[in-house]
Scaffold this motif. Structure first.
Motif, mmCIF file in Angstrom:
data_model
loop_
_atom_site.group_PDB
_atom_site.id
_atom_site.type_symbol
_atom_site.label_atom_id
_atom_site.label_comp_id
_atom_site.label_asym_id
_atom_site.label_seq_id
_atom_site.Cartn_x
_atom_site.Cartn_y
_atom_site.Cartn_z
ATOM 1 N N SER A 187 25.261 10.411 24.729
ATOM 2 C CA SER A 187 25.745 11.485 25.602
ATOM 3 C C SER A 187 26.167 12.696 24.767
ATOM 4 O O SER A 187 25.954 13.845 25.179
ATOM 5 C CB SER A 187 26.928 10.990 26.445
ATOM 6 O OG SER A 187 26.531 9.884 27.220
ATOM 7 N N SER A 226 32.988 9.636 27.718
ATOM 8 C CA SER A 226 33.404 8.332 28.227
ATOM 9 C C SER A 226 32.134 7.513 28.382
ATOM 10 O O SER A 226 31.026 8.061 28.330
ATOM 11 C CB SER A 226 34.117 8.481 29.573
ATOM 12 O OG SER A 226 33.292 9.179 30.460
ATOM 13 N N THR A 229 28.961 5.938 29.643
ATOM 14 C CA THR A 229 28.053 6.353 30.714
ATOM 15 C C THR A 229 27.812 5.171 31.640
ATOM 16 O O THR A 229 27.436 4.088 31.196
ATOM 17 C CB THR A 229 26.710 6.833 30.119
ATOM 18 O OG1 THR A 229 26.983 7.899 29.224
ATOM 19 C CG2 THR A 229 25.750 7.293 31.208
ATOM 20 N N ASP A 235 19.953 9.895 30.202
ATOM 21 C CA ASP A 235 20.841 9.281 29.208
ATOM 22 C C ASP A 235 21.313 7.943 29.792
ATOM 23 O O ASP A 235 22.128 7.908 30.709
ATOM 24 C CB ASP A 235 21.990 10.290 28.974
ATOM 25 C CG ASP A 235 23.170 9.708 28.242
ATOM 26 O OD1 ASP A 235 23.032 8.651 27.613
ATOM 27 O OD2 ASP A 235 24.254 10.352 28.308
HETATM 28 MG MG LIG Z 1 26.987 7.868 27.200
#
Ligand SMILES: [Mg+2]
Ligand SMILES: Nc1nc2c(ncn2[C@@H]2O[C@H](COP(=O)(O)OP(=O)(O)OP(=O)(O)O)[C@@H](O)[C@H]2O)c(=O)[nH]1
Length: 252
Positions: A22, A38, A40, A68
């Motif tokens: 991310s 945080s 995902t 992602d």
């Molecule tokens: Mg992530």
């Protein structure tokens, strides 16, 4: 509002939980490090506007979608739903964690199995080790990205070896620090490598357009009337509805 005829491609971003997927996607799409990360949940979607073959007569504006995929093992049995109609794959590993590199084979295998089974749930098997033979004849462009380069001392940075899976797949490789915008500043080697990879993904997709069906156009969801575009914060924009569907799994 009519849709605009802009080519789009879908790139899957996979790797173990916490490696920095991310963070990488945010840096690519927004040109600056993400402030808060945080886990995902399910998958997040972000989009970059890319100038295909910039500076040449073939230049055109394209949308590059980054899917992602949350790396949590809790989602291992359900994340395959995102492995459809993909045009490129970014395999992400943490340069300070060898296991995260070793596991890239499993991630690739998981995606290839899904593709080779033509999306069939019935034939899906548990993730096996990556077998280079499995990749023979596969045309999806792959990029291997090592992150957290800043956490290696200078000696280890200078000794970084080529990724074995990148060699096996004939993939390009980039190592960088996702917490520093300078690592992906326009004109840098890293930025040029990413740009070439996106060009390759778009070229490959266009080359297979007859097989893939009619040329896709960007959907309304990218325009202001769409619910995603109405989201006010960057975080909200990044989160797609699929995340909601998987919250219960994550809580387990
Ligand atoms: Mg992530
Ligand atoms: N120092 C440093 N930290 C990084 C780098 N990339 C990511 N991180 C940190 O690594 C942690 C995990 O990053 P994420 O981007 O959330 O990891 P992820 O791969 O998306 O994890 P999941 O969503 O659980 O699959 C965060 O605290 C990031 O700030 C990097 O290049 N250098």
């Amino acid at each position: 509002m009519s849709s605009i005829d802009i080519e789009k491609v879908k790139i899957l971003v996979v790797g173990d939980s916490g490696v920095g997927k991310s963070s990488l996607v945010h840096l690519i799409c927004h040109g600056q490090p993400i402030l808060n990360t945080s886990y995902t949940i399910g998958a997040s979607l972000d989009v970059k506007i890319h100038e295909y073959k910039e500076g040449t007569p073939a230049q055109k504006t394209c949308f590059v979608e980054f899917w992602d995929i949350g790396g949590s093992v809790n989602h291992a049995n359900s994340r395959h739903i995102f492995y459809t109609a993909l045009n490129g794959i970014i395999l992400v590993h943490d340069l300070t964690n060898r296991k995260s590199h070793a596991n890239l084979g499993k991630w690739l295998s998981e995606i290839l199995q899904r593709e080779q089974n033509n999306g069939s749930e019935r034939h899906r098997t548990s993730v096996s080790e990556y077998d280079p033979e499995q990749f023979a004849g596969h045309h999806t462009p792959i990029l291997v990205v090592g992150v957290k380069k800043d956490q290696l001392d200078t000696q280890r940075q200078n000794k970084l070896q080529s990724s074995s899976i990148a060699e096996e797949c004939g993939a390009d490789e980039i190592n960088l620090n996702c917490t520093d915008a300078k690592h992906l500043a326009p004109g840098t080697t890293n930025a040029v490598k990413f740009s070439r990879f996106f060009d390759k993904v778009i070229s490959r997709r266009c080359g297979h357009s007859a097989k893939d069906g009619p040329r896709k156009v960007i959907e309304r969801r990218y325009f202001p009337r769409d619910s995603m575009s109405q989201a006010t914060s960057t975080q909200e924009r990044r989160r797609i509805s699929t995340s909601q569907n998987m919250k219960s799994l994550h809580a387990d």
